[in-house]
Design a protein around this motif. Structure first.
Motif, PDB file in Angstrom:
ATOM      1  N   GLU A  17      45.323  33.889  34.913  1.00  0.00           N
ATOM      2  CA  GLU A  17      45.325  33.331  36.465  1.00  0.00           C
ATOM      3  C   GLU A  17      46.063  34.279  37.170  1.00  0.00           C
ATOM      4  OE1 GLU A  17      46.471  29.492  38.948  1.00  0.00           O
ATOM      5  OE2 GLU A  17      46.846  29.513  37.073  1.00  0.00           O
ATOM      6  N   ASP A  18      47.045  34.906  36.830  1.00  0.00           N
ATOM      7  CA  ASP A  18      47.898  35.852  37.514  1.00  0.00           C
ATOM      8  C   ASP A  18      47.240  37.094  37.692  1.00  0.00           C
ATOM      9  OD1 ASP A  18      50.052  33.753  38.107  1.00  0.00           O
ATOM     10  OD2 ASP A  18      50.959  34.526  36.289  1.00  0.00           O
ATOM     11  N   VAL A  19      46.624  37.415  36.543  1.00  0.00           N
ATOM     12  CA  VAL A  19      45.813  38.777  36.674  1.00  0.00           C
ATOM     13  C   VAL A  19      44.674  38.606  37.687  1.00  0.00           C
ATOM     14  CG1 VAL A  19      44.284  40.156  35.485  1.00  0.00           C
ATOM     15  CG2 VAL A  19      46.467  39.406  34.273  1.00  0.00           C
ATOM     16  N   LEU A  20      44.090  37.625  37.626  1.00  0.00           N
ATOM     17  CA  LEU A  20      42.881  37.354  38.539  1.00  0.00           C
ATOM     18  C   LEU A  20      43.228  37.013  39.990  1.00  0.00           C
ATOM     19  CD1 LEU A  20      39.792  36.655  38.924  1.00  0.00           C
ATOM     20  CD2 LEU A  20      40.293  34.596  38.567  1.00  0.00           C
ATOM     21  N   LYS A  21      44.526  36.661  40.054  1.00  0.00           N
ATOM     22  CA  LYS A  21      44.896  36.326  41.444  1.00  0.00           C
ATOM     23  C   LYS A  21      45.321  37.491  42.149  1.00  0.00           C
ATOM     24  CE  LYS A  21      45.299  31.255  41.790  1.00  0.00           C
ATOM     25  NZ  LYS A  21      45.968  30.012  42.031  1.00  0.00           N
ATOM     26  N   ASP A  22      46.283  38.446  41.633  1.00  0.00           N
ATOM     27  CA  ASP A  22      46.535  39.744  42.060  1.00  0.00           C
ATOM     28  C   ASP A  22      45.418  40.651  42.265  1.00  0.00           C
ATOM     29  OD1 ASP A  22      49.222  38.839  41.612  1.00  0.00           O
ATOM     30  OD2 ASP A  22      49.215  39.835  39.694  1.00  0.00           O
ATOM     31  N   ALA A  23      44.301  40.498  41.604  1.00  0.00           N
ATOM     32  CA  ALA A  23      43.264  41.522  41.625  1.00  0.00           C
ATOM     33  C   ALA A  23      42.576  41.036  43.253  1.00  0.00           C
ATOM     34  CB  ALA A  23      42.259  41.433  40.481  1.00  0.00           C
ATOM     35  N   VAL A  24      42.332  39.643  43.191  1.00  0.00           N
ATOM     36  CA  VAL A  24      41.567  39.244  44.281  1.00  0.00           C
ATOM     37  C   VAL A  24      42.417  39.524  45.684  1.00  0.00           C
ATOM     38  CG1 VAL A  24      41.130  37.033  45.451  1.00  0.00           C
ATOM     39  CG2 VAL A  24      40.606  37.244  43.117  1.00  0.00           C
ATOM     40  N   VAL A  98      26.226  45.284  37.262  1.00  0.00           N
ATOM     41  CA  VAL A  98      27.718  44.984  37.855  1.00  0.00           C
ATOM     42  C   VAL A  98      28.817  45.334  36.839  1.00  0.00           C
ATOM     43  CG1 VAL A  98      29.432  43.046  38.218  1.00  0.00           C
ATOM     44  CG2 VAL A  98      26.933  42.658  38.725  1.00  0.00           C
ATOM     45  N   PRO A  99      29.788  46.143  37.240  1.00  0.00           N
ATOM     46  CA  PRO A  99      30.802  46.900  36.372  1.00  0.00           C
ATOM     47  C   PRO A  99      31.410  45.603  35.524  1.00  0.00           C
ATOM     48  CG  PRO A  99      31.368  47.552  38.680  1.00  0.00           C
ATOM     49  CD  PRO A  99      30.123  46.313  38.629  1.00  0.00           C
ATOM     50  N   LEU A 100      31.539  46.118  34.146  1.00  0.00           N
ATOM     51  CA  LEU A 100      32.140  45.437  33.095  1.00  0.00           C
ATOM     52  C   LEU A 100      33.359  45.698  32.771  1.00  0.00           C
ATOM     53  CD1 LEU A 100      28.886  45.263  30.684  1.00  0.00           C
ATOM     54  CD2 LEU A 100      29.218  43.630  32.455  1.00  0.00           C
ATOM     55  N   ASP A 101      34.253  44.790  32.343  1.00  0.00           N
ATOM     56  CA  ASP A 101      35.529  45.038  31.943  1.00  0.00           C
ATOM     57  C   ASP A 101      36.419  45.924  33.043  1.00  0.00           C
ATOM     58  OD1 ASP A 101      34.953  44.112  29.290  1.00  0.00           O
ATOM     59  OD2 ASP A 101      34.091  45.803  28.818  1.00  0.00           O
ATOM     60  N   ASP A 102      35.904  45.481  34.308  1.00  0.00           N
ATOM     61  CA  ASP A 102      36.631  46.374  35.434  1.00  0.00           C
ATOM     62  C   ASP A 102      36.841  45.434  36.504  1.00  0.00           C
ATOM     63  OD1 ASP A 102      37.685  47.932  37.203  1.00  0.00           O
ATOM     64  OD2 ASP A 102      36.496  49.548  36.599  1.00  0.00           O
ATOM     65  N   ILE A 103      37.691  44.275  36.675  1.00  0.00           N
ATOM     66  CA  ILE A 103      37.793  43.425  37.839  1.00  0.00           C
ATOM     67  C   ILE A 103      37.847  43.855  39.163  1.00  0.00           C
ATOM     68  CG2 ILE A 103      39.105  41.590  38.466  1.00  0.00           C
ATOM     69  CD1 ILE A 103      39.817  41.057  35.604  1.00  0.00           C
TER      70      ILE A 103
END
Length: 304
Positions: A17-24, A98-103
């Motif tokens: 969750e933290d990784v995703l929210k930082d990227a967003v 869509v790019p894979l493995d690259d949020i």
């Protein structure tokens, strides 16, 4: 991107969750609302809530199951689908490049706001209609999913499917198939693999349905009836050379059918089997089926 409210449907088993929210936070502006998928609902109900909440962009963060569920909910709406692929197959993401493995790269694509309209397929099994974005079917492709070792898939990704190919081929059996295309008469056929797709690429950049276009209002069908070593070689040649390398070289403009592989197109398809076979929807095994009906919803989905 002009959207002022974005909904994010994310699968907690696929990403921290933290990784995703930082990227967003680093990539998206405006009001962002969050919905977490569950074992009981891979994303459909959450996407419906996102649309009702006024989200003009809904981002599916997860594997093919999450993307398929969100796509079904967004079909026919004005909301635009964004994909941050986090699965093993990532079938629709692959076909859309869509790019894979690259949020960050996947989010940057969404932020760029360049959208297109694509079709969506629907399959009716025992009165229940389910959406598919890429392909459905039975036979070698579906049996590979059954035979693939889950631990190996977690460790090796799509390479695990290669390990399963041999056992899958050994496990497929010919069966009688009654096939009806659109308003045509039923045809009595025999085969062991039938794939129906909205687009044609699977793992490893293998294009099983070389003529399939994601926005042409048609479904493409591949029937394989190889029986014995020579016909299996003919099938491999058809997939790898006739409809693979030759197409890349520009020598053939349409899919090549052979004695053991047949390519067809239709808007509506009905299939009845003499014996139930293992069935898959966008890479997800759903069990054995004996009959099903398929239709295409042209221009159903707006995507980035």
């Amino acid at each position: 991107m002009t959207a002022t409210k974005t909904g994010i449907i994310w699968n907690p088993s696929k990403i921290d969750e933290d990784v995703l929210k930082d990227a967003v936070s680093a990539s998206l502006e405006g009001d962002v609302q969050w919905w977490e998928t569950s074992e009981d609902d891979p994303g459909y109900g959450m996407a419906v809530e996102a649309v009702e909440a006024g989200c003009s962009t809904v981002i599916a963060v997860g594997g093919d199951g999450t993307v398929r569920a969100v796509s079904a909910a967004l079909a026919g709406t004005d909301a635009v689908l964004g994909i941050v692929p986090q699965g093993t197959g990532n079938l629709l993401a692959r076909n859309l490049e869509v790019p894979l493995d690259d949020i960050p790269a996947a989010l940057a694509r969404i932020s760029a706001g360049e959208e297109r309209t694509i079709d969506l397929g629907w399959v009716n099994i025992d009165g229940e209609e389910r959406a598919f974005a890429v392909m459905i079917g039975f036979g070698v492709d579906a049996q590979m999913l059954v035979e693939t070792d889950d631990d190996l898939k977690d460790r090796a990704g799509w390479l695990a499917y290669v390990e399963a190919m041999g056992r899958a081929m050994a496990g497929t059996e010919m069966t009688g198939i009654t096939l009806t295309l659109d308003d045509g008469d039923p045809s009595e056929l025999r085969g062991h693999t039938l794939l129906i797709g909205n687009c044609g690429m699977v793992q490893g950049s293998i294009r099983l349905l070389p003529d399939a276009k994601i926005d042409d209002g048609l479904l493409d069908l591949l029937l394989i009836s190889a029986d014995g070593a020579l016909q299996w070689l003919d099938t491999v040649k058809s997939v790898v050379w006739d409809n693979g390398i030759r197409r890349l070289l520009g020598r053939d403009e349409q899919a090549v059918s052979t004695e053991s592989t047949r390519h067809l197109t239709a808007e509506r398809i009905r299939v009845e089997l003499d014996a139930p076979l293992e069935f898959e929807i966008d890479g997800e095994e759903i069990g054995a089926v004996s009959s099903f009906e398929v239709r295409v919803q042209a221009g159903a989905l707006r995507v980035y």
